[in-house]
Scaffold this active site. Structure first.
Site, mmCIF file in Angstrom:
data_model
loop_
_atom_site.group_PDB
_atom_site.id
_atom_site.type_symbol
_atom_site.label_atom_id
_atom_site.label_comp_id
_atom_site.label_asym_id
_atom_site.label_seq_id
_atom_site.Cartn_x
_atom_site.Cartn_y
_atom_site.Cartn_z
ATOM 1 N N SER A 40 31.189 14.022 -1.787
ATOM 2 C CA SER A 40 31.722 15.307 -2.232
ATOM 3 C C SER A 40 32.955 15.583 -1.395
ATOM 4 O O SER A 40 32.919 15.482 -0.168
ATOM 5 C CB SER A 40 30.680 16.411 -2.071
ATOM 6 O OG SER A 40 31.059 17.533 -2.842
ATOM 7 N N GLU A 41 34.064 15.915 -2.066
ATOM 8 C CA GLU A 41 35.359 15.904 -1.385
ATOM 9 C C GLU A 41 35.531 16.975 -0.308
ATOM 10 O O GLU A 41 36.481 16.921 0.467
ATOM 11 C CB GLU A 41 36.509 15.971 -2.405
ATOM 12 C CG GLU A 41 36.583 17.232 -3.235
ATOM 13 C CD GLU A 41 35.815 17.127 -4.540
ATOM 14 O OE1 GLU A 41 34.883 16.306 -4.628
ATOM 15 O OE2 GLU A 41 36.129 17.906 -5.476
ATOM 16 N N ASN A 42 34.593 17.944 -0.239
ATOM 17 C CA ASN A 42 34.706 18.906 0.852
ATOM 18 C C ASN A 42 34.263 18.298 2.186
ATOM 19 O O ASN A 42 34.435 18.920 3.232
ATOM 20 C CB ASN A 42 33.903 20.173 0.547
ATOM 21 C CG ASN A 42 32.431 19.896 0.337
ATOM 22 O OD1 ASN A 42 32.074 18.975 -0.381
ATOM 23 N ND2 ASN A 42 31.585 20.661 0.974
ATOM 24 N N SER B 120 38.293 12.757 4.035
ATOM 25 C CA SER B 120 37.657 12.734 2.724
ATOM 26 C C SER B 120 38.632 12.217 1.665
ATOM 27 O O SER B 120 38.278 11.370 0.832
ATOM 28 C CB SER B 120 37.197 14.150 2.362
ATOM 29 O OG SER B 120 36.602 14.144 1.095
#
Lengths: 233, 217
Positions: free
Chosen positions: B45-47, B87
């Protein structure tokens, strides 16, 4: 040891002025510098340009600064979930620059690391690349993006020590480490402030050299934006 | 015809053992519910989390552990947290094997539009532009037509673009298609859907070669 501690959020804010550019850490409401934001609201300074992935919700995070019309411009990647933001944006009171999330992170990191600009594939062929220099590398097109220039960076970490060393927790890390040292003054607030020598140097996420002021946040609400759970069978 | 879960099920069959996968919001999120037996994948998840697990049990939510949709999540054994720059280094550096995301429009050149409708409130592109510009392997999960019944598989996108020439595969409620240099190549029909129905719902060039099999889920 070079001491970075300040007694409270009040001293941490010395030097903030109208029309400055701030970086603020956090993703949604996760890992936002709650105490610095509360103090900025109290300070009544305005005309601010805020670099932050999101703009908070109506009654929390950067939404609090928007309510008081202290923000002139937002530079973000995603700004949903905020009615006042939408109203100010549509009425033209608020200037909004939307940029890709990875570009936002890298523009912070470039400022931190002394790169004036970098090429990224994100946004090539879209309106994000309009007016920007593009260049081909190995058969693929890239867009030139510039490092941010900011006056203050407000970040939030889990633990920190007197030397300004920081350790983050979970996904509250997000943009916070990228912003440390990316502005003229970096102010870090932490849940737990410990004496130098307490933290294992091997476990430090951000060395204190990137932090000018550190203080223990008085209060953390740590609001959850989307509470999703499953039930035990 | 497939429902949203059906689209997710068909996409899940494209997962391979050892894949690192980024799932967008909406239908793509459902893919995590249908991982084929006997393979291991990890969700990014890109966070800032790799090795994302299911939602926490009630009372075990942690405000510091969320996904890119701002939902509370858990982590799997072997998971890691990292900052936003790292990320997107995973994404831009093509270390993530598969990206699944939704779209408003896809063109026969593989252009994608999924972030902005002129005249409507614009929320932003989030990480979508980085993801589509970088990923080698992108599957779009969407309905074949919009609410007005208009095709979303077009000769040219009419909405502002998110990325150019990046979509490789599309799974819709009607079928499974591949973006080729000549247009949308129909690979499979959704259960009970005819080639004619797919042709009618596709504005862009549709390539039909031989018998098109019905997909198995």
């Amino acid at each position: 040891m070079i001491r970075k501690t300040v007694p409270s959020v009040t001293e941490a804010m010395v030097g903030i002025k109208n029309d400055m550019t701030f970086m603020l850490g956090g993703f949604g409401l996760c890992g936002i510098p709650e105490n610095a934001i509360a103090e900025l609201v109290k300070s009544n300074i305005n005309g601010l340009t805020c670099i932050s992935n999101n703009a908070g919700v109506d009654d929390f995070g950067l939404g609090l600064l928007l309510q008081k019309k202290q923000i002139k411009k937002m530079i973000s990647s995603y700004v949903g979930e905020n009615d006042e933001f939408e109203r100010q944006m549509l009425s033209g009171e608020l200037d909004v620059e939307l940029i890709p999330q990875g570009t936002l992170a890298e523009r912070c990191r470039a400022a931190q690391g002394g790169f004036p600009a970098f090429y990224t594939p994100a946004g090539y062929g879209t309106e994000v690349a309009e007016g920007k220099e593009t260049r081909e590398f190995n058969g693929k097109m890239y867009v030139l993006e510039h490092a941010f220039q900011a006056d203050f960076a407000f970040v939030k970490a889990w633990k920190g020590d007197e030397a300004g060393n920081l350790i983050f927790k979970g996904t509250a890390r997000n943009f916070n480490p990228c912003m440390c040292g990316g502005a003229k003054i970096t102010v870090a607030e932490v849940e737990e402030l410990v004496p130098a020598g307490t933290l294992d140097p091997d476990q430090i996420h951000i060395p204190g050299i990137f932090v000018q002021r550190i203080f223990k946040g008085e209060h953390y609400e740590k609001r959850i934006e989307q509470r999703t759970v499953r039930t035990k069978e | 015809m497939l429902d949203k879960s059906g689209i997710a099920k068909r996409i899940a069959k494209e997962l391979q053992d050892g894949f690192f996968v980024n799932l967008g919001i909406g239908i793509p999120t459902l893919v995590a519910n249908y991982i084929p037996e006997g393979i291991e994948v990890e969700f990014q998840s890109e966070n800032g989390v790799l090795g994302m697990g299911p939602f926490p049990y009630e009372g075990e939510e942690d405000a510091d552990v969320i996904n890119a949709g701002k939902q509370t999540i858990t982590t799997m054994p072997g998971a890691s947290f990292f900052d936003s720059a790292m990320s997107f280094a995973m994404i831009r550096g093509q270390h993530v094997d598969l990206t699944v995301l939704g779209a408003m429009e896809v063109s026969e050149q593989g252009d994608i539009a999924n972030w902005k409708i002129p005249g409507k409130m614009v929320k932003g592109m989030g990480g979508a532009m980085d993801l589509v510009a970088s990923a080698e392997n992108i599957i779009v999960a969407m309905m074949h037509t919009n609410k007005a019944g208009k095709s979303k598989l077009l000769k040219k996108c009419s909405l502002p673009l998110t990325g150019v020439g990046c979509v490789k595969k599309i799974v819709t409620n009607l079928g499974f298609l591949e973006v080729t240099s000549n247009g949308f190549k129909l690979l499979e029909r959704a259960p009970g859907v005819s080639v004619e129905e797919i042709q009618k719902a596709t504005e862009g060039n549709l390539i039909i070669e031989g018998d098109i099999p019905e997909m198995t889920l």
